[in-house]
Design a protein around this motif. Structure first.
Motif, PDB file in Angstrom:
ATOM      1  N   PHE A 117       0.770  -1.242  -0.177  1.00  0.00           N
ATOM      2  CA  PHE A 117      -0.032  -0.028  -0.016  1.00  0.00           C
ATOM      3  C   PHE A 117       0.994   1.362   0.093  1.00  0.00           C
ATOM      4  O   PHE A 117       1.681   1.297   0.783  1.00  0.00           O
ATOM      5  CB  PHE A 117      -1.051   0.202   1.208  1.00  0.00           C
ATOM      6  CG  PHE A 117      -2.041   1.155   1.320  1.00  0.00           C
ATOM      7  CD1 PHE A 117      -3.136   0.934   0.791  1.00  0.00           C
ATOM      8  CD2 PHE A 117      -1.468   2.449   1.555  1.00  0.00           C
ATOM      9  CE1 PHE A 117      -4.184   2.178   0.619  1.00  0.00           C
ATOM     10  CE2 PHE A 117      -2.138   3.620   1.437  1.00  0.00           C
ATOM     11  CZ  PHE A 117      -3.672   3.477   1.090  1.00  0.00           C
ATOM     12  N   SER A 118       0.533   2.340  -0.860  1.00  0.00           N
ATOM     13  CA  SER A 118       1.173   3.429  -0.895  1.00  0.00           C
ATOM     14  C   SER A 118       0.196   4.662  -1.025  1.00  0.00           C
ATOM     15  O   SER A 118      -0.683   4.627  -1.848  1.00  0.00           O
ATOM     16  CB  SER A 118       2.312   3.737  -1.821  1.00  0.00           C
ATOM     17  OG  SER A 118       2.953   4.883  -1.637  1.00  0.00           O
ATOM     18  N   GLY A 119       0.360   5.853  -0.402  1.00  0.00           N
ATOM     19  CA  GLY A 119      -0.645   6.829  -0.595  1.00  0.00           C
ATOM     20  C   GLY A 119       0.214   7.966  -1.022  1.00  0.00           C
ATOM     21  O   GLY A 119       1.376   8.212  -0.813  1.00  0.00           O
ATOM     22  N   VAL A 148      -4.511  10.563  -1.773  1.00  0.00           N
ATOM     23  CA  VAL A 148      -5.087  10.544  -0.370  1.00  0.00           C
ATOM     24  C   VAL A 148      -5.672  11.939  -0.174  1.00  0.00           C
ATOM     25  O   VAL A 148      -4.979  12.731   0.610  1.00  0.00           O
ATOM     26  CB  VAL A 148      -4.081  10.079   0.705  1.00  0.00           C
ATOM     27  CG1 VAL A 148      -3.894   8.815   0.558  1.00  0.00           C
ATOM     28  CG2 VAL A 148      -2.542  10.970   0.596  1.00  0.00           C
ATOM     29  N   HIS A 179      -6.220  13.430   3.490  1.00  0.00           N
ATOM     30  CA  HIS A 179      -5.218  14.054   4.265  1.00  0.00           C
ATOM     31  C   HIS A 179      -4.764  15.249   3.709  1.00  0.00           C
ATOM     32  O   HIS A 179      -4.263  16.204   4.429  1.00  0.00           O
ATOM     33  CB  HIS A 179      -3.706  13.167   3.650  1.00  0.00           C
ATOM     34  CG  HIS A 179      -3.617  12.057   4.551  1.00  0.00           C
ATOM     35  ND1 HIS A 179      -4.305  10.602   4.163  1.00  0.00           N
ATOM     36  CD2 HIS A 179      -2.881  11.558   5.853  1.00  0.00           C
ATOM     37  CE1 HIS A 179      -4.201   9.722   5.054  1.00  0.00           C
ATOM     38  NE2 HIS A 179      -3.484  10.395   5.985  1.00  0.00           N
ATOM     39  N   GLN A 184       6.589  15.106  12.062  1.00  0.00           N
ATOM     40  CA  GLN A 184       6.069  15.857  10.709  1.00  0.00           C
ATOM     41  C   GLN A 184       4.934  16.866  11.615  1.00  0.00           C
ATOM     42  O   GLN A 184       4.458  17.779  11.076  1.00  0.00           O
ATOM     43  CB  GLN A 184       5.155  14.976   9.856  1.00  0.00           C
ATOM     44  CG  GLN A 184       4.782  15.744   8.705  1.00  0.00           C
ATOM     45  CD  GLN A 184       4.454  14.835   7.567  1.00  0.00           C
ATOM     46  OE1 GLN A 184       3.900  13.442   7.652  1.00  0.00           O
ATOM     47  NE2 GLN A 184       4.395  15.269   6.379  1.00  0.00           N
ATOM     48  N   TYR A 242      -3.466  13.087  11.790  1.00  0.00           N
ATOM     49  CA  TYR A 242      -3.353  12.699  10.548  1.00  0.00           C
ATOM     50  C   TYR A 242      -2.469  11.249  10.572  1.00  0.00           C
ATOM     51  O   TYR A 242      -2.734  10.489   9.651  1.00  0.00           O
ATOM     52  CB  TYR A 242      -2.287  13.937   9.743  1.00  0.00           C
ATOM     53  CG  TYR A 242      -1.416  13.447   8.614  1.00  0.00           C
ATOM     54  CD1 TYR A 242      -1.805  14.283   7.645  1.00  0.00           C
ATOM     55  CD2 TYR A 242      -0.504  12.536   8.448  1.00  0.00           C
ATOM     56  CE1 TYR A 242      -1.122  14.253   6.218  1.00  0.00           C
ATOM     57  CE2 TYR A 242      -0.067  12.390   7.230  1.00  0.00           C
ATOM     58  CZ  TYR A 242      -0.150  13.234   6.242  1.00  0.00           C
ATOM     59  OH  TYR A 242       0.464  13.166   4.857  1.00  0.00           O
ATOM     60  N   MET A 287      -3.476   7.918   8.514  1.00  0.00           N
ATOM     61  CA  MET A 287      -2.279   7.009   7.573  1.00  0.00           C
ATOM     62  C   MET A 287      -2.404   5.450   8.004  1.00  0.00           C
ATOM     63  O   MET A 287      -2.351   4.667   7.235  1.00  0.00           O
ATOM     64  CB  MET A 287      -0.982   7.748   7.630  1.00  0.00           C
ATOM     65  CG  MET A 287       0.097   7.186   6.909  1.00  0.00           C
ATOM     66  SD  MET A 287       1.498   8.143   6.789  1.00  0.00           S
ATOM     67  CE  MET A 287       2.708   6.710   6.322  1.00  0.00           C
ATOM     68  N   VAL A 307       4.907  -1.282   2.780  1.00  0.00           N
ATOM     69  CA  VAL A 307       4.812   0.184   2.335  1.00  0.00           C
ATOM     70  C   VAL A 307       5.992   0.934   2.128  1.00  0.00           C
ATOM     71  O   VAL A 307       6.905   0.985   2.731  1.00  0.00           O
ATOM     72  CB  VAL A 307       4.122   0.942   3.783  1.00  0.00           C
ATOM     73  CG1 VAL A 307       3.717   2.236   3.405  1.00  0.00           C
ATOM     74  CG2 VAL A 307       2.991   0.084   4.424  1.00  0.00           C
ATOM     75  N   VAL A 317       8.095   3.835   1.817  1.00  0.00           N
ATOM     76  CA  VAL A 317       7.937   5.011   2.495  1.00  0.00           C
ATOM     77  C   VAL A 317       9.208   5.598   2.446  1.00  0.00           C
ATOM     78  O   VAL A 317      10.328   4.869   2.568  1.00  0.00           O
ATOM     79  CB  VAL A 317       7.419   5.139   3.829  1.00  0.00           C
ATOM     80  CG1 VAL A 317       6.016   4.923   4.114  1.00  0.00           C
ATOM     81  CG2 VAL A 317       8.046   4.122   4.839  1.00  0.00           C
ATOM     82  N   GLN A 353       8.675   9.402   6.574  1.00  0.00           N
ATOM     83  CA  GLN A 353       7.288   8.688   6.923  1.00  0.00           C
ATOM     84  C   GLN A 353       7.467   7.476   7.603  1.00  0.00           C
ATOM     85  O   GLN A 353       6.501   6.904   8.210  1.00  0.00           O
ATOM     86  CB  GLN A 353       6.655   8.199   5.813  1.00  0.00           C
ATOM     87  CG  GLN A 353       5.971   9.493   4.884  1.00  0.00           C
ATOM     88  CD  GLN A 353       5.220  10.292   5.409  1.00  0.00           C
ATOM     89  OE1 GLN A 353       4.393  10.011   6.139  1.00  0.00           O
ATOM     90  NE2 GLN A 353       5.259  11.666   5.330  1.00  0.00           N
TER      91      GLN A 353
END
Ligand code: TRP
Length: 334
Positions: free
Chosen positions: A9-11, A44, A47, A111, A130, A134, A146, A148, A152
């Motif tokens: 999965f990636s956003g 996303v 987000h 972040q 947030y 995620m 994932v 990242v 992240q």
């Protein structure tokens, strides 16, 4: 597991323009992962509204990003490319996970600290939670891996903690995800400050090459790229500017740094920069043409959005129903 494959999965946020760094470092290398993993790539948009957005602009950019992913070679029949806001399970699972997340954990997120410093006039609760959204994105699809960036990793760590915490209470509900460690692309640095990563939010537009830059702009940016004082094309730590240009040229042409040193032996930086610029144009031109073509095909993109949205919804709902049952929500009567 979906279809006997592990899940990836990636956003990505549709804010800012994707750069050459995003392409060579990530996107380009994702094209063939779908043989090994069942891949979900979400735009996303939930987000994105943690900072103020112009609605029309956000909608436009979200569609551009989705189209760009297809233009870059991700086959939407094999990769689920979809809008996060079309799958209500993200928000629903995020709420449940919020109730398993401690304020102290979120307070530590670097972040959040950065973004609240940057948007001091709008430090909203969404910005604070947030990372929980995620986590919901990832856990909803029972993702194993994932991909990242460093920035992240802290969020992914939280995701793992939440999954383990939840599983500890209710039994094995969530797959605990790992960072994706497969073949990674070149790490592309800023053309103006080559010790810094090329970023889509850099204020100096000469520092980044955007995927939609035209030929003249690309050539100009490479002409202005910061080089070093040695005067020769050599791949070394002491010459971060030249090293970055060699990395870019290498990623675009498939030549090794050694080949490249030889190719430019006895030639100046000027020649080399032109060659790098041309190699980038040769890579981005076809991508841009494909993007233009796809953008005109409204019916096709609409169909991708619909079909992949439905597919994402199917898997998301499966996990969500399990979670809802575990926490004690009443079953649906059918
Ligand atoms: N937070 C990520 C970013 O700003 C985007 C993102 C949202 C994401 N959900 C995700 C990335 C799930 C990986 C997995 O870049």
């Amino acid at each position: 597991m979906i279809n006997d494959k592990k899940v990836l999965f990636s956003g990505m946020q549709a804010t800012g323009n994707l750069t050459l760094g995003n392409y060579l470092g990530a996107l380009k290398n994702w094209v063939n992962i779908c043989d090994e993993y069942e891949c979900f790539y979400s735009v996303v948009d939930l987000h994105s509204i943690t900072v103020r957005q112009d609605p029309a602009e956000l909608r436009k950019r979200a569609r551009q990003l989705l189209t760009l992913y297809i233009a870059a070679g991700l086959d939407p029949k094999k990769n689920c490319i979809y809008y996060q806001s079309h799958v209500s399970g993200h928000a629903e699972l995020a709420w449940i996970l919020n109730c398993f997340t401690y304020m102290g954990e979120l307070n530590r997120m670097t972040q959040f600290k950065d973004k609240s410093a940057k948007h001091a006039d709008n430090i909203n609760a969404g910005l604070f939670t947030y990372p929980v959204l995620m986590a919901a994105d990832i856990l909803l699809y029972q993702a194993d891996v994932v991909p990242v960036g460093k920035d992240q990793l802290q969020h992914l760590e939280l995701t793992r903690d939440l999954a383990q915490r939840f599983n500890g209470v209710y039994g094995d509900v969530f797959t605990v995800p790992e960072p994706y460690l497969g073949k990674v692309g070149a790490k592309i640095m800023s053309l103006q400050e080559p010790t810094k990563k090329m970023s889509k939010s850099d204020e100096n537009s000469n520092a980044s090459v955007y995927l939609m830059d035209d030929t003249d702009t690309i050539m100009r940016k490479f002409k202005r790229a910061v080089t070093d004082s040695e005067g020769c094309v050599r791949y070394s730590e002491e010459q971060p500017g030249i090293r970055n240009l060699i990395d870019i040229y290498s990623a675009c042409t498939g030549k090794t740094p050694q080949d490249i040193e030889k190719e430019f032996e006895g030639r100046g930086y000027g020649d080399f920069k032109m060659a790098v610029g041309e190699s980038v144009v040769a890579v981005l031109k076809p991508l841009q043409e494909r993007f233009e073509e796809l953008s005109k095909d409204k019916a096709y993109i609409d169909e991708v959005i619909k079909e992949n949205g439905e597919k994402a919804n199917y898997y998301a709902t499966k996990t969500l129903r399990k979670v809802q049952k575990k926490v004690g929500f009443p079953e649906r009567i059918r």
